[in-house]
Scaffold this motif. Structure first.
Motif, short mmCIF file in Angstrom:
data_model
loop_
_atom_site.label_atom_id
_atom_site.label_comp_id
_atom_site.label_asym_id
_atom_site.label_seq_id
_atom_site.Cartn_x
_atom_site.Cartn_y
_atom_site.Cartn_z
N ILE A 215 31.52 45.84 44.68
CA ILE A 215 32.92 45.40 44.68
C ILE A 215 32.96 43.91 44.97
N MET A 216 33.83 43.22 44.27
CA MET A 216 34.08 41.81 44.58
C MET A 216 34.76 41.71 45.95
N VAL A 217 34.35 40.73 46.73
CA VAL A 217 35.01 40.48 48.02
C VAL A 217 36.41 39.92 47.77
N HIS A 218 37.39 40.47 48.50
CA HIS A 218 38.77 40.01 48.38
C HIS A 218 39.28 39.62 49.77
N PRO A 219 38.84 38.46 50.28
CA PRO A 219 39.16 38.11 51.66
C PRO A 219 40.65 37.93 51.94
N GLY A 220 41.43 37.64 50.91
CA GLY A 220 42.86 37.43 51.11
C GLY A 220 43.72 38.62 50.76
N LEU A 221 43.12 39.81 50.65
CA LEU A 221 43.88 41.00 50.24
C LEU A 221 44.96 41.36 51.25
N ILE A 222 46.16 41.66 50.74
CA ILE A 222 47.29 42.05 51.58
C ILE A 222 47.76 43.44 51.14
N PRO A 223 47.67 44.45 52.03
CA PRO A 223 48.17 45.79 51.69
C PRO A 223 49.51 46.09 52.37
#
Length: 294
Positions: A215-223
């Protein structure tokens, strides 16, 4: 005598108030019917057919639009795919539904926010699967495996536990590793994204085991939680994947992603996503707060 009569009237009013509130509370059948009304209204290009609150708001991809604009004006046909996520606690009727604009599939994630039996807001993400889209819908002619199956007896979980597991998945996306995030996938875990099988039996990637996929890292992901269907065992998250410089200049992948959760594991996943400006927020607060994960 007058004082006794007044006391009786006051008591009657007091006990009647909860009954009236209950009458305006949408149960599962009511919420499901609102989704059907929404689909019919979209095909009729007529939002006035819906039981809208006077100040009802409409967003498309996180952007506020006048009711009746955007996808309301362009749809030409209804597809056959629909999964509902009915949150009787928070009064949200959400769904993944497919439509068409001519020959182009249009995948719509919708959340109808309901107050006192009226729709106070319509939140949508609209994705057009144009010929150059990276994912071409291939399996929307059938339901996502297991998504609408009844939860086995004794396997239903609390709202809080379901949300916790869904957020663990989001944390796995942020870290780029579902194992470190302790995401509990069932052995038959199955995922469909924009009509393409991306994990589980029949997936187009290798490995098909979601826990082992890179999986690509998504450091700014907002759930953010959109809806929790406690009876059907599903959680619908809104997620902005943040900056990765891989979704087009200035864009992020934004999704409404549903998780079938029971017995402590994720069994099925269905996501409709689009590519939107990185800074595009959801615009709707969640009543199920995001935990501090780091």
């Amino acid at each position: 005598m007058h004082s006794i009569k007044a006391f009786v009237v006051a008591c009657a009013a007091l006990f009647a108030a909860p009954a009236m509130a209950q009458d305006n509370h949408c149960d599962r059948a009511c919420l499901g019917d609102l989704v059907t009304q929404y689909v019919d209204a979209m095909m009729a290009h007529d939002p006035s057919a819906l039981p809208l609150a006077e100040d009802a708001e409409y967003t498309e991809g996180g952007r506020a639009l006048p009711m009746g604009e955007g996808a309301w004006q362009s749809l030409t046909a209804r597809g056959t795919f629909r999964h509902d996520y009915l949150d009787t606690t928070r009064q949200v009727a959400a769904a993944h539904v497919d439509f068409f604009e001519g020959e182009t599939p249009v995948l719509i994630s919708v959340a109808l926010h309901v107050d006192d039996g009226e729709i106070s807001g319509i939140e949508t993400i609209v994705h057009r699967a144009t010929p150059d889209s990276p994912f071409q819908p291939a399996v929307l002619d059938q339901p996502v495996r297991g998504m609408d199956a009844p939860v086995p007896e004794g396997m239903r979980q609390s709202r809080e536990d379901m949300v916790d597991i869904a957020y663990r998945y989001a944390e796995g996306l942020r870290l780029g590793n579902f194992i470190d995030a302790r995401v509990p996938f069932a052995p038959e875990a199955y995922r469909v994204e924009n009509g393409v099988i991306t994990a589980g039996e029949g997936c187009r990637f290798t490995p098909c085991d979601p826990a082992r996929q890179r999986i690509m890292v998504h450091p700014g992901l907002i759930p953010s939680v959109v809806a929790v269907d406690e009876e059907n065992g599903t959680v619908l998250l809104w997620m902005n994947f943040g900056f990765t410089d891989s979704y087009g200049p200035g864009n992020a992948l934004v999704t409404m992603e549903a998780f079938k959760i029971w017995g402590g594991s994720i069994h099925s996943i269905n996501a409709f996503f689009d590519f939107l400006p990185i800074g595009r927020g959801r615009g709707w607060p969640s009543e199920d707060p995001v935990p501090r994960l780091y």
